[in-house]
Design an enzyme around this catalytic site. Sequence first.
Site, short mmCIF file in Angstrom:
data_model
loop_
_atom_site.label_atom_id
_atom_site.label_comp_id
_atom_site.label_asym_id
_atom_site.label_seq_id
_atom_site.Cartn_x
_atom_site.Cartn_y
_atom_site.Cartn_z
CE LYS A 38 -4.38 1.34 2.12
NZ LYS A 38 -5.32 1.02 3.22
N GLY A 39 0.47 2.27 -0.70
CA GLY A 39 1.23 3.52 -0.72
C GLY A 39 0.32 4.68 -1.07
CB THR A 40 0.99 8.28 -1.60
OG1 THR A 40 2.07 8.09 -2.51
CG2 THR A 40 1.54 8.55 -0.21
CE1 TYR A 41 0.36 1.32 -5.45
CE2 TYR A 41 2.15 2.23 -4.14
CZ TYR A 41 1.39 1.15 -4.54
OH TYR A 41 1.64 -0.11 -4.04
N GLY A 42 -1.89 4.10 -4.14
CA GLY A 42 -2.99 3.15 -4.06
C GLY A 42 -2.55 1.89 -3.36
CE LYS A 43 -7.15 -2.24 -3.01
NZ LYS A 43 -8.12 -2.97 -2.15
CE LYS A 59 1.58 0.75 -9.26
NZ LYS A 59 2.92 1.09 -9.77
CG ASP A 151 10.38 5.83 -7.15
OD1 ASP A 151 11.12 6.25 -6.22
OD2 ASP A 151 9.19 5.50 -6.96
#
Length: 395
Positions: A38-43, A59, A151
Amino acid sequence: VSSQPHCFHCIHGFALAITSLSAADVAKQYEHIRELGKGTYGKVDLVAHRTQGTKIALKFVTKNKTKLKSFLREYSLTGSLSCSPFIIKVLDVLFETEDSYVFGQEYAPAGDLFDIIPPQVGLPEEMVKRCMQQLGLALDFMHSKSLVHRDVKPENVLLFDRECRRIKLADFGMTRRVGCRVKRVSGTIPYTAPEVCRASRTEGFLVATSLDVWAFGVLVFCMLTGNFPWEAALPADAFYEEFRRWQKAGCPAGTYPSQWRRFTDDALRMFQRLLASEPEKRCGVKDVFCFVKYELVSELRRRASCRAKRGERSSSGVCTGSCSSSSSSSTPRPSHRHPEPSTPPGTSCLRPAPLKRSVLSDPLSPREESGQHQSPGRDKNKSQMVMATAIEICV
């Protein structure tokens, strides 16, 4: 399960067809097993196809964080790079929910590289060298196509076994072509190159392969030590400034920066080339392959290198004695616990920065862009999810 085309988008000259399915029909096709990340982008969710039984990773990218164009660009770029055995493969699964854009990719059963790095200890050297070779080949393949990942970090290296015999580079949401001018995203992380840290938010910077080379060098340091070399490549960071002064002085032998004493002379030569302050002086990632045959960490020097013990600092405020690991812990990981972030630079107690998961972009805004995004012509009251037709992508 029946589906209807939703819209077509052209990426690199090829149309990506996005079609609709209801949430119930998606649940009929895929059994949800567990959340992988999970992250700020989604999961990312692990699911199994109900008829074929195959496990895949889905994703989910939150729509108010990423525009549809950016999502499709990531999907098509990943597809174009999937012919490399060291880059994660995307599948012919592409859909959207009411809140997210989603695509499928192959499942890496052993998690990501961050999960297996023992904090303040590092991985065995042979495992690090296996990672260096495979990641170096992945990045070299990208760079040969004039693409820059932007990244590179352990969270974006997926494992197919816990010994790192098969690993793959993932997450191409930040990937851009060499020469593109991009805006600097909010904040910096230890993998961010100094020229990006210094870049203006308004003017931005030009994308170059040297950005990946720098991040790759920091990643190798993290794998070998279980620490970050610094929190940010800025003069305000005492550890970075100490390293930069040592480089500027010509990297004299016998006066190593506190965190770098554990490395052999061969390893230090490698780091000097990967982490050159001037981007034009950095080597290519494949140049590290000639260093894999050498010993990288000296056990004699390791015992004298800086770890995490409080109080043993030189007059410059940097720890220089033999140190033991004594940091507080945070969220448990599968194999060990990672400490909380270290004391911020500039305070009276300066310690090496322990590894933590790093997010490059501002969590309140989309990657490199601002504002909310709603696809044109979308009915907000529709309780439908969107599923993909099989597509072929060739960039």
